[in-house]
Design a protein around this motif. Structure first.
Motif, PDB file in Angstrom:
ATOM      1  N   THR A 107       0.361  -6.111   6.902  1.00  0.00           N
ATOM      2  CA  THR A 107      -1.063  -6.443   6.978  1.00  0.00           C
ATOM      3  C   THR A 107      -1.947  -5.208   7.073  1.00  0.00           C
ATOM      4  O   THR A 107      -3.172  -5.330   7.088  1.00  0.00           O
ATOM      5  CB  THR A 107      -1.329  -7.358   8.184  1.00  0.00           C
ATOM      6  OG1 THR A 107      -0.891  -6.708   9.392  1.00  0.00           O
ATOM      7  CG2 THR A 107      -0.581  -8.676   8.034  1.00  0.00           C
ATOM      8  N   GLY A 108      -1.345  -4.025   7.157  1.00  0.00           N
ATOM      9  CA  GLY A 108      -2.126  -2.790   7.214  1.00  0.00           C
ATOM     10  C   GLY A 108      -2.808  -2.573   8.539  1.00  0.00           C
ATOM     11  O   GLY A 108      -3.842  -1.883   8.602  1.00  0.00           O
ATOM     12  N   THR A 109      -2.267  -3.122   9.634  1.00  0.00           N
ATOM     13  CA  THR A 109      -2.910  -2.995  10.942  1.00  0.00           C
ATOM     14  C   THR A 109      -2.169  -2.063  11.877  1.00  0.00           C
ATOM     15  O   THR A 109      -2.447  -2.033  13.079  1.00  0.00           O
ATOM     16  CB  THR A 109      -3.042  -4.377  11.600  1.00  0.00           C
ATOM     17  OG1 THR A 109      -1.732  -4.978  11.711  1.00  0.00           O
ATOM     18  CG2 THR A 109      -3.940  -5.280  10.787  1.00  0.00           C
ATOM     19  N   LEU A 110      -1.219  -1.298  11.377  1.00  0.00           N
ATOM     20  CA  LEU A 110      -0.538  -0.323  12.221  1.00  0.00           C
ATOM     21  C   LEU A 110      -1.506   0.756  12.678  1.00  0.00           C
ATOM     22  O   LEU A 110      -2.330   1.239  11.900  1.00  0.00           O
ATOM     23  CB  LEU A 110       0.623   0.321  11.466  1.00  0.00           C
ATOM     24  CG  LEU A 110       1.870  -0.540  11.236  1.00  0.00           C
ATOM     25  CD1 LEU A 110       2.789   0.152  10.240  1.00  0.00           C
ATOM     26  CD2 LEU A 110       2.591  -0.802  12.538  1.00  0.00           C
ATOM     27  N   ALA A 147      10.291  -6.886  14.154  1.00  0.00           N
ATOM     28  CA  ALA A 147       9.514  -7.937  13.506  1.00  0.00           C
ATOM     29  C   ALA A 147       8.017  -7.700  13.670  1.00  0.00           C
ATOM     30  O   ALA A 147       7.239  -7.866  12.720  1.00  0.00           O
ATOM     31  CB  ALA A 147       9.898  -9.297  14.085  1.00  0.00           C
ATOM     32  N   ARG A 148       7.599  -7.284  14.860  1.00  0.00           N
ATOM     33  CA  ARG A 148       6.167  -7.049  15.100  1.00  0.00           C
ATOM     34  C   ARG A 148       5.637  -5.897  14.243  1.00  0.00           C
ATOM     35  O   ARG A 148       4.578  -6.016  13.606  1.00  0.00           O
ATOM     36  CB  ARG A 148       5.937  -6.736  16.584  1.00  0.00           C
ATOM     37  CG  ARG A 148       4.465  -6.575  16.953  1.00  0.00           C
ATOM     38  CD  ARG A 148       4.303  -6.085  18.377  1.00  0.00           C
ATOM     39  NE  ARG A 148       4.691  -4.693  18.531  1.00  0.00           N
ATOM     40  CZ  ARG A 148       3.907  -3.671  18.242  1.00  0.00           C
ATOM     41  NH1 ARG A 148       2.685  -3.867  17.755  1.00  0.00           N
ATOM     42  NH2 ARG A 148       4.328  -2.422  18.429  1.00  0.00           N
ATOM     43  N   ALA A 197      19.340  -5.724  22.150  1.00  0.00           N
ATOM     44  CA  ALA A 197      19.268  -6.266  20.796  1.00  0.00           C
ATOM     45  C   ALA A 197      18.079  -7.203  20.617  1.00  0.00           C
ATOM     46  O   ALA A 197      17.407  -7.181  19.578  1.00  0.00           O
ATOM     47  CB  ALA A 197      20.575  -6.998  20.461  1.00  0.00           C
ATOM     48  N   GLU A 198      17.777  -8.025  21.636  1.00  0.00           N
ATOM     49  CA  GLU A 198      16.654  -8.952  21.519  1.00  0.00           C
ATOM     50  C   GLU A 198      15.333  -8.205  21.452  1.00  0.00           C
ATOM     51  O   GLU A 198      14.453  -8.524  20.642  1.00  0.00           O
ATOM     52  CB  GLU A 198      16.650  -9.935  22.686  1.00  0.00           C
ATOM     53  CG  GLU A 198      17.753 -10.966  22.634  1.00  0.00           C
ATOM     54  CD  GLU A 198      17.609 -12.026  23.712  1.00  0.00           C
ATOM     55  OE1 GLU A 198      16.574 -12.011  24.419  1.00  0.00           O
ATOM     56  OE2 GLU A 198      18.513 -12.868  23.846  1.00  0.00           O
ATOM     57  N   SER A 199      15.169  -7.217  22.325  1.00  0.00           N
ATOM     58  CA  SER A 199      13.932  -6.440  22.334  1.00  0.00           C
ATOM     59  C   SER A 199      13.743  -5.675  21.029  1.00  0.00           C
ATOM     60  O   SER A 199      12.637  -5.603  20.486  1.00  0.00           O
ATOM     61  CB  SER A 199      13.935  -5.470  23.516  1.00  0.00           C
ATOM     62  OG  SER A 199      12.796  -4.626  23.489  1.00  0.00           O
ATOM     63  N   LEU A 200      14.825  -5.116  20.504  1.00  0.00           N
ATOM     64  CA  LEU A 200      14.742  -4.387  19.233  1.00  0.00           C
ATOM     65  C   LEU A 200      14.373  -5.331  18.097  1.00  0.00           C
ATOM     66  O   LEU A 200      13.553  -4.997  17.240  1.00  0.00           O
ATOM     67  CB  LEU A 200      16.069  -3.699  18.937  1.00  0.00           C
ATOM     68  CG  LEU A 200      16.399  -2.463  19.784  1.00  0.00           C
ATOM     69  CD1 LEU A 200      17.859  -2.061  19.599  1.00  0.00           C
ATOM     70  CD2 LEU A 200      15.468  -1.303  19.436  1.00  0.00           C
ATOM     71  N   THR A 201      14.965  -6.529  18.085  1.00  0.00           N
ATOM     72  CA  THR A 201      14.647  -7.500  17.038  1.00  0.00           C
ATOM     73  C   THR A 201      13.172  -7.858  17.055  1.00  0.00           C
ATOM     74  O   THR A 201      12.501  -7.880  16.008  1.00  0.00           O
ATOM     75  CB  THR A 201      15.493  -8.768  17.221  1.00  0.00           C
ATOM     76  OG1 THR A 201      16.875  -8.439  17.087  1.00  0.00           O
ATOM     77  CG2 THR A 201      15.130  -9.813  16.172  1.00  0.00           C
ATOM     78  N   ARG A 236       0.814  -1.218   0.000  1.00  0.00           N
ATOM     79  CA  ARG A 236       0.000   0.000   0.000  1.00  0.00           C
ATOM     80  C   ARG A 236       0.846   1.266   0.000  1.00  0.00           C
ATOM     81  O   ARG A 236       0.308   2.361   0.014  1.00  0.00           O
ATOM     82  CB  ARG A 236      -0.933  -0.011   1.208  1.00  0.00           C
ATOM     83  CG  ARG A 236      -1.919  -1.165   1.200  1.00  0.00           C
ATOM     84  CD  ARG A 236      -2.674  -1.311   2.499  1.00  0.00           C
ATOM     85  NE  ARG A 236      -3.395  -0.096   2.838  1.00  0.00           N
ATOM     86  CZ  ARG A 236      -3.150   0.625   3.930  1.00  0.00           C
ATOM     87  NH1 ARG A 236      -2.189   0.267   4.770  1.00  0.00           N
ATOM     88  NH2 ARG A 236      -3.865   1.705   4.184  1.00  0.00           N
ATOM     89  N   GLY A 237       2.167   1.113   0.000  1.00  0.00           N
ATOM     90  CA  GLY A 237       3.036   2.276  -0.027  1.00  0.00           C
ATOM     91  C   GLY A 237       4.057   2.242   1.096  1.00  0.00           C
ATOM     92  O   GLY A 237       4.142   1.284   1.874  1.00  0.00           O
ATOM     93  N   LEU A 238       4.846   3.296   1.187  1.00  0.00           N
ATOM     94  CA  LEU A 238       5.910   3.404   2.177  1.00  0.00           C
ATOM     95  C   LEU A 238       5.336   3.902   3.498  1.00  0.00           C
ATOM     96  O   LEU A 238       4.634   4.910   3.542  1.00  0.00           O
ATOM     97  CB  LEU A 238       6.989   4.373   1.683  1.00  0.00           C
ATOM     98  CG  LEU A 238       8.171   4.606   2.625  1.00  0.00           C
ATOM     99  CD1 LEU A 238       9.028   3.359   2.709  1.00  0.00           C
ATOM    100  CD2 LEU A 238       8.998   5.795   2.146  1.00  0.00           C
ATOM    101  N   VAL A 239       5.645   3.201   4.579  1.00  0.00           N
ATOM    102  CA  VAL A 239       5.242   3.641   5.914  1.00  0.00           C
ATOM    103  C   VAL A 239       6.477   3.648   6.805  1.00  0.00           C
ATOM    104  O   VAL A 239       7.479   3.000   6.514  1.00  0.00           O
ATOM    105  CB  VAL A 239       4.152   2.733   6.528  1.00  0.00           C
ATOM    106  CG1 VAL A 239       2.865   2.822   5.727  1.00  0.00           C
ATOM    107  CG2 VAL A 239       4.616   1.280   6.601  1.00  0.00           C
ATOM    108  N   VAL A 240       6.396   4.395   7.898  1.00  0.00           N
ATOM    109  CA  VAL A 240       7.528   4.503   8.823  1.00  0.00           C
ATOM    110  C   VAL A 240       7.031   4.199  10.236  1.00  0.00           C
ATOM    111  O   VAL A 240       6.661   5.111  10.979  1.00  0.00           O
ATOM    112  CB  VAL A 240       8.177   5.907   8.759  1.00  0.00           C
ATOM    113  CG1 VAL A 240       9.417   5.962   9.664  1.00  0.00           C
ATOM    114  CG2 VAL A 240       8.554   6.272   7.333  1.00  0.00           C
ATOM    115  N   PRO A 241       6.995   2.915  10.617  1.00  0.00           N
ATOM    116  CA  PRO A 241       6.642   2.573  12.000  1.00  0.00           C
ATOM    117  C   PRO A 241       7.701   3.092  12.964  1.00  0.00           C
ATOM    118  O   PRO A 241       8.855   3.305  12.589  1.00  0.00           O
ATOM    119  CB  PRO A 241       6.587   1.041  11.995  1.00  0.00           C
ATOM    120  CG  PRO A 241       6.534   0.655  10.547  1.00  0.00           C
ATOM    121  CD  PRO A 241       7.233   1.729   9.792  1.00  0.00           C
TER     122      PRO A 241
END
Length: 485
Positions: free
Chosen positions: A388-391, A380-381, A372-376, A357-362
């Motif tokens: 899926t367009g659910t942001l 991913a989430r 590092a684990e939390s950032l990974t 649907r285009g460029l988004v910036v979460p």
């Protein structure tokens, strides 16, 4: 006694002034429960199911699928309770419902549920959002009727009951004295570029605020009458390099080989934001090649130790937060009205994500506090939610610095446009084997190009270069990060 309550499109968050109806989830005559989703809309940020705060029978819907509505425009009306004549509330016609006290703006007996819609309440809009029409300076002659900011035509079973001409949006009499309130400079520029006098419009936003939809409808009306900022019948012209005016007509719709794609939704929002960034921000870019061999070895060792796998983007994000702690000038924004640099103490790290649907910036909240684990896990989430367009709007706003990994597209370098209103963006190219002088000898190493695009108002080249050099040093020697852990 039945009461008809009008549910309006709620405030969808920062910068979101309108939404497009994608799909109605209820029909006229359906019984709805409190907080039941009634319509699916697409904003410039995401797809959203809008819940209705009232329970009862749907008596009218406003706007067909594909219609854009501004915040505060009616979505539907719901009959609550039993009417005096004993008929079920759903038997009342939409026309009768529209004439009821609730539809006319009477005080509803039922408040909103107060539940949360993507971070925003479903309760009734505050009083400040009630439309206040500007005073008319020519009371002897009534002004032409003004249509709402987007078509608000009651729809029954998918068919509109009435239609209002777009030309009704412009007001020909009673121009308002004083400054004209508009929602953004982009709206003012759009009107100026098309020769439209904003004083001829009545805004449909809060307290008469003129929205982009108001200007666009007025331009459509003017085009239909042959007066889109030029004399009727006169072709629009452009001035070439020699200063000679030449006709520059746009290809008409339906011309063979020509396809018109509307700039709306996410694509339209991205276009507006990038244009504003290029217009307002004096940006500059510096770049450096770095040997990422040790970074890749460090990641492989971390993943071999067991536990969740660590992504390269997470390690680069950790490097970014460490660099911003040393160079906080780049974790900032410019307040142009106050002529001040606003420096943030927390790092809310945005990252560019390409979707269908285009460029988004979460935005990864509080990235400076994450390992590092939390950032990974968070990358991913948010990436999956983007696909899926659910942001939610809350996950797409409030960033203070952006990390752009364009290496996933197989390119080495780029000079990206800063994500307005931020002050900088770090770009990361692909990591590929290249000849490299290592310890005085030619060797094949994993090399990456890093680029920093920054707002030259917040810092000079020395600060930007120092930031980028520190990032490159951490990539080449990950042990440098131990100093900040």
């Amino acid at each position: 006694m039945a009461q008809v309550l009008e549910f309006k499109l709620p405030d969808l968050g920062e910068g979101l002034t309108e939404a497009e109806i994608v799909r109605w989830l209820v029909e006229v005559g359906d019984v709805v429960a409190v907080d039941q989703p009634v319509v699916e809309v697409e904003t410039a940020k995401a797809m959203v199911d809008v819940p209705c705060p009232y329970g009862g029978v749907v008596t009218a819907r406003f706007g067909a699928e594909g219609t854009e509505l501004p915040v505060g425009a009616p979505l539907l009306t719901v009959a609550v309770g039993e009417p005096a004549d004993g008929r079920p509330a759903g038997d009342a016609s939409p026309a009768e419902s529209a004439e009821s006290e609730g539809a006319r703006g009477g005080t509803p007996a039922t408040e909103g549920s107060g539940n949360v819609l993507v971070g925003y309440g479903t309760a009734e809009a505050p009083a400040r959002r009630r439309r206040v029409r500007p005073p008319q300076t020519a009371p002897a002659t009534p002004a032409a009727p003004t249509a709402p900011a987007a078509p608000s035509t009651p729809v029954a079973n998918g068919q509109p009951r009435t239609a209002q001409p777009a030309a009704a949006r412009t007001r020909t009499l009673g121009a308002v004295d004083g400054p004209v309130p508009v929602i953004s400079p982009l709206v003012r520029r759009l009107a100026r570029q098309n020769g439209l006098d904003l004083r001829e419009l009545t805004g449909s936003g809060p307290e008469g605020l003129i929205l982009r939809a108001d200007v666009e409808y007025a331009l459509r009306a003017a085009a239909a009458q042959g007066r889109t900022g030029t004399t009727a019948g006169e072709p629009r012209t452009r001035t070439d390099r020699a200063g000679v005016g030449a006709p520059s007509p746009a290809p008409a719709a339906g011309t063979p080989g020509v396809t018109r794609v509307p700039l709306k939704g996410i694509r339209g929002a991205v276009a507006d934001k990038l244009s504003r960034s290029r217009t307002e921000i004096p940006d500059a870019t510096c770049w450096v090649d770095a040997d990422a061999t040790e970074l890749m070895r460090t990641r492989a060792a971390m993943n071999a130790a067991g536990g969740p796998k660590i992504s390269v983007i997470a390690l680069l994000a950790r490097v970014c937060t460490a660099a911003l702690a040393r160079f906080p000038e780049l974790n900032s924004a410019v307040d142009t009205e106050a002529r001040e640099i606003v420096q943030y103490g927390d790092v809310h790290l945005g990252f560019a994500a390409q979707t269908d649907r285009g460029l988004v910036v979460p935005v990864v909240r509080d990235a400076h506090t994450r390992g590092a684990e939390s950032l990974t896990a968070e990358f991913a989430r948010l990436t999956e939610a983007a696909r899926t367009g659910t942001l939610t709007p809350a996950e797409l706003t409030g960033g203070t610095f952006t990390l752009n990994n364009y290496g996933v597209f197989g390119v080495d370098g780029s000079t990206p446009i800063i994500n307005h209103p931020e002050a900088a963006m770090l770009g990361v190219g692909r990591i590929v084997p290249k000849p490299w002088v290592h310890e005085g000898e030619l060797a094949v190493r994993q090399v990456v190009q890093l680029s920093l695009t920054f707002d030259h108002r917040v810092c000079d080249g020395g600060t930007a270069g120092g930031f980028l050099r520190y990032v490159a040093d951490c990539v080449e020697q990950p042990a440098v990060l131990l100093r900040t852990l």
